[in-house]
Design a protein around this motif. Structure first.
Motif, mmCIF file in Angstrom:
data_model
loop_
_atom_site.group_PDB
_atom_site.id
_atom_site.type_symbol
_atom_site.label_atom_id
_atom_site.label_comp_id
_atom_site.label_asym_id
_atom_site.label_seq_id
_atom_site.Cartn_x
_atom_site.Cartn_y
_atom_site.Cartn_z
ATOM 1 N N ALA A 71 0.844 -1.201 0.000
ATOM 2 C CA ALA A 71 0.000 0.000 0.000
ATOM 3 C C ALA A 71 0.872 1.240 0.000
ATOM 4 O O ALA A 71 1.994 1.233 0.539
ATOM 5 C CB ALA A 71 -0.927 0.009 1.214
ATOM 6 N N ILE A 72 0.346 2.307 -0.610
ATOM 7 C CA ILE A 72 1.023 3.604 -0.588
ATOM 8 C C ILE A 72 0.116 4.603 0.112
ATOM 9 O O ILE A 72 -1.091 4.665 -0.162
ATOM 10 C CB ILE A 72 1.407 4.072 -2.010
ATOM 11 C CG1 ILE A 72 2.179 5.398 -1.939
ATOM 12 C CG2 ILE A 72 0.214 4.156 -2.943
ATOM 13 C CD1 ILE A 72 2.886 5.766 -3.241
ATOM 14 N N PHE A 73 0.684 5.382 1.016
ATOM 15 C CA PHE A 73 -0.059 6.306 1.868
ATOM 16 C C PHE A 73 0.307 7.741 1.506
ATOM 17 O O PHE A 73 1.491 8.120 1.571
ATOM 18 C CB PHE A 73 0.277 6.055 3.341
ATOM 19 C CG PHE A 73 -0.058 4.660 3.810
ATOM 20 C CD1 PHE A 73 -1.205 4.417 4.538
ATOM 21 C CD2 PHE A 73 0.778 3.587 3.497
ATOM 22 C CE1 PHE A 73 -1.515 3.124 4.961
ATOM 23 C CE2 PHE A 73 0.474 2.295 3.906
ATOM 24 C CZ PHE A 73 -0.682 2.067 4.645
ATOM 25 N N VAL A 74 -0.693 8.538 1.117
ATOM 26 C CA VAL A 74 -0.472 9.957 0.802
ATOM 27 C C VAL A 74 -1.604 10.775 1.398
ATOM 28 O O VAL A 74 -2.676 10.249 1.711
ATOM 29 C CB VAL A 74 -0.390 10.206 -0.726
ATOM 30 C CG1 VAL A 74 0.776 9.456 -1.338
ATOM 31 C CG2 VAL A 74 -1.699 9.819 -1.406
ATOM 32 N N ASP A 75 -1.365 12.095 1.525
ATOM 33 C CA ASP A 75 -2.418 12.969 2.022
ATOM 34 C C ASP A 75 -3.202 13.574 0.864
ATOM 35 O O ASP A 75 -2.983 13.241 -0.302
ATOM 36 C CB ASP A 75 -1.840 14.052 2.943
ATOM 37 C CG ASP A 75 -0.849 14.961 2.255
ATOM 38 O OD1 ASP A 75 -1.033 15.271 1.054
ATOM 39 O OD2 ASP A 75 0.122 15.399 2.899
ATOM 40 N N GLY A 76 -4.136 14.481 1.196
ATOM 41 C CA GLY A 76 -5.062 15.028 0.220
ATOM 42 C C GLY A 76 -4.412 15.774 -0.925
ATOM 43 O O GLY A 76 -5.023 15.938 -1.989
ATOM 44 N N VAL A 82 -1.198 10.312 -7.119
ATOM 45 C CA VAL A 82 -0.771 8.950 -6.825
ATOM 46 C C VAL A 82 -1.453 7.949 -7.752
ATOM 47 O O VAL A 82 -0.853 6.939 -8.160
ATOM 48 C CB VAL A 82 -1.031 8.606 -5.335
ATOM 49 C CG1 VAL A 82 -2.521 8.417 -5.048
ATOM 50 C CG2 VAL A 82 -0.255 7.356 -4.921
ATOM 51 N N ARG A 83 -2.681 8.252 -8.139
ATOM 52 C CA ARG A 83 -3.399 7.362 -9.050
ATOM 53 C C ARG A 83 -2.864 7.441 -10.476
ATOM 54 O O ARG A 83 -2.960 6.472 -11.237
ATOM 55 C CB ARG A 83 -4.895 7.678 -8.997
ATOM 56 C CG ARG A 83 -5.564 7.154 -7.733
ATOM 57 C CD ARG A 83 -6.896 7.805 -7.423
ATOM 58 N NE ARG A 83 -7.558 7.139 -6.312
ATOM 59 C CZ ARG A 83 -7.236 7.324 -5.021
ATOM 60 N NH1 ARG A 83 -6.253 8.156 -4.719
ATOM 61 N NH2 ARG A 83 -7.873 6.678 -4.071
ATOM 62 N N ASP A 84 -2.311 8.580 -10.815
ATOM 63 C CA ASP A 84 -1.722 8.724 -12.147
ATOM 64 C C ASP A 84 -0.361 8.059 -12.257
ATOM 65 O O ASP A 84 0.035 7.605 -13.338
ATOM 66 C CB ASP A 84 -1.585 10.212 -12.498
ATOM 67 C CG ASP A 84 -2.916 10.880 -12.786
ATOM 68 O OD1 ASP A 84 -3.890 10.145 -13.061
ATOM 69 O OD2 ASP A 84 -2.981 12.112 -12.738
#
Length: 606
Positions: A71-76, A82-84
């Protein structure tokens, strides 16, 4: 089926983890100094996943049959990016602060799992939380002797060997001796023997040095142990030390090889040592405790003095802003001519903006990678243009450019959202832009009592947006350094629930902050208006107590074609007109010919 590059790297990492007897591994975007921006040698997460943001963490479980197994964790800020950039087949997308790597491990790690981490890349509080979460599943967190990503990254770059540079005392406004004396007084007052300073911008500020070791941030890779007697040890690679640096630091600062840093920590055995858990990695705490030092968890004593800029730093910033504002204005004039032709790309626009900055002189670097977003890419808050993603600016569309420069006298950061003609913008985009503008003006005009925090002011920037049922998923303002980090603490303007440090820091005269509300419509357009401001005292007749306000430091026209004047109050119109009169006064003398005429038109009264 053939593996793609990141799939092959993930597979290689899993084999390495299995060979080490690990059930998983955690990879942050970080270095040994917990920096926001890190050198190429420390870009492990980007190498593994393809993610180009500046904040994020990946958890990889060794068994690929588990679902999810990584899993990859990012903020808003990075929800779209991240999806790109990251393959959803390989990594599940997770949002923080709604979840965290520790919570994810608690839910998904195998029973009894042994999860590895690099103690030189994680904070001690993070390690404690992750270990506690794993204990609930009968597992544990273990520090690795060497990073397993490095073991499979065959062409990993070496850390920079560029020499450290002396920062002029005229620009610093205070000598390194005086700064070290203040740290000495702080240590003595707390009955401490020394403090370990690991944040690169703190070291740069304390010693009045700069460097080129990290792109976009003028720092030198090093550590400092500052002592109560006013002396200090600087641990830095020997090839980075020049005669000028030795002369500048003097006899009170002992220069030692960076490789001796652990030895230097061990020499503090029996001493009372301050370490900042928010800025120092877990490994430092472990070395000190094993050596027998008494560790006091204290905030880095340079953080607040660094944030409160002295008069020399304030004036230096104004001077840098004047040059930078002229460069950005030249760019916007150029864009007004070239953009509607449909030939400018996000990449070519960013390159042209940098060229205008270079031509103004004394630009040492950009302060961050330019966010050059056309149409739907502008809706990605921290979009990073690449050759693969670069769009052409289309006629009759929105373009957002967030950029900044590193100058010896100041660090700049500005966002402008413009309309690419020749047609007129629609009602919706004008409404959204004007609501962002109203929030920007409300914050710029704010007057507040001593002790007010950034979180208490944040609602001013959002109120007009909330009235329309919309909001933005990033903070409203961050601190800014003086020829240092473009994102500097401890001050911040953000929602109290943002989970980010600094929202509860009272604002103090001398602090620089950004003022940057925004709005983003996924897949269509993004809007942000950003100026930098300086907290200053305000004299109010009959005031009971001390009051502060903001001096606006950035002077570049704001896009008038996107303003719906019917939504602005008289006070907001007065602010607009006064601001643009000041822009014309400061920037006008630096422009000539058509660019000057364009500026005059942009600064005309609404």
């Amino acid at each position: 089926m053939l593996m793609n590059t990141h799939e092959a790297r993930l597979d290689a990492l899993r084999k390495e983890l299995k060979a080490r007897g690990l059930d998983g591994f955690v990879i942050p975007i970080s270095d040994e100094h917990m920096s926001e921006y890190v050198g190429a040698y420390a870009q492990r997460l980007a190498w593994l996943t393809g993610f180009g943001g500046s904040a994020g963490t990946v958890v990889v479980l060794t068994d690929p049959a588990l679902s999810p197994s990584a899993a990859i964790f990012v903020d808003g800020r990075y929800t779209i990016q991240v999806r790109d950039q990251v393959d959803e087949r390989l990594f599940a997308y997770e949002s923080v602060p709604q979840t965290s790597p520790a919570k994810w491990l608690e839910a998904h790690a195998p029973q009894g799992a042994v999860i590895g981490y690099d103690a030189w890349l994680h904070g001690v509080k993070w390690a404690e939380a992750a270990d506690k979460a794993l204990a609930g599943r009968g597992g544990k967190l273990v520090a690795v002797d060497s990073n397993p990503v490095d073991a499979i990254w065959e062409d990993r770059p070496l850390p920079s060997s560029a020499p450290a540079q002396v920062h002029s005392g005229d620009l610093a406004g205070q000598s390194s001796e005086a700064k070290r004396a203040a740290v000495s007084e702080w240590l003595t007052g707390k009955r401490l023997d020394a403090t370990v300073i690991t944040a690169l911008d703190s070291i740069a500020w304390l010693l009045n040095i700069r460097g080129t070791d990290v792109e976009r941030t003028p720092v030198a890779l090093s550590y400092v142990i500052a002592k109560a007697d006013g002396t200090a040890d600087l641990f830095i690679a020997e090839e980075k030390v020049t005669p000028e640096l030795r002369q500048h630091l003097g006899n009170a600062v002992t220069i030692r090889p960076r490789s001796q840093f652990v030895t230097g920590l061990e020499e503090l055995a029996g001493k009372h040592v301050a370490v900042d858990p928010a800025r120092a990695v877990a490994a430092i705490f472990e070395v000190l405790r094993k050596a027998g030092a008494s560790v006091a968890e204290e905030t880095d004593p340079t953080v607040l003095p660094k944030a409160v800029k002295n008069p020399a730093e304030q004036q230096g910033h104004r001077d840098a802003q004047a040059r930078d504002g002229a460069a950005v204005s030249q760019f916007l004039h150029w864009l007004s001519l070239e953009g509607p032709r449909g030939e400018v790309t996000e990449m070519s626009a960013a390159d042209r903006l940098e060229a205008f900055r270079q031509a103004r002189g004394d630009l040492r670097d950009l302060s961050f990678d330019t966010i050059s977003g056309a149409g739907p890419n502008a809706a990605i808050c921290h979009y990073r243009v690449t050759d693969e993603t670069s769009l052409t600016l289309q006629p009759n569309s929105v373009y957002l450019v967030d950029s900044g420069g590193q100058y010896p006298d100041g660090t700049t950061d500005i966002t402008r959202t413009v309309w690419i003609g020749p047609g007129e913008p629609g009602a919706e985009v004008k409404d959204r832009f004007t609501r962002v503008l109203k929030g920007h003006i409300a914050l710029a005009m704010a007057v507040f009592p001593k002790g007010t925090t950034g979180s208490q002011l944040d609602v001013l920037a959002r109120y007009a947006l909330w009235q329309a049922g919309i909001d933005y998923a990033h903070g409203t303002g961050h601190g800014v350094g003086s020829f240092l980090s473009v994102h500097e603490g401890p001050q911040r303007i953000a929602k109290p629930s943002s989970g980010q440090a600094g929202s509860d820091q009272p604002l103090m005269p001398g602090m620089f902050l950004s003022n940057e509300p925004g709005y983003y419509k996924t897949g269509e357009y993004g809007i942000r208006i950003e100026n930098l401001v300086l907290v200053e005292p305000r004299t109010i007749a009959g005031a009971e107590g001390e009051y502060y306000g903001f001096e606006t430091l950035t002077h570049v026209p704001i896009e008038r074609r996107l303003v719906d004047c019917s939504l602005l109050t008289r006070a907001e119109l007065e602010w607009w007109n006064a601001y643009h009169a000041r822009v014309l006064e400061l920037i006008g003398p630096q422009l000539e010919g058509e660019a000057r005429a364009w500026l005059e038109a942009q600064c005309a009264r609404l």
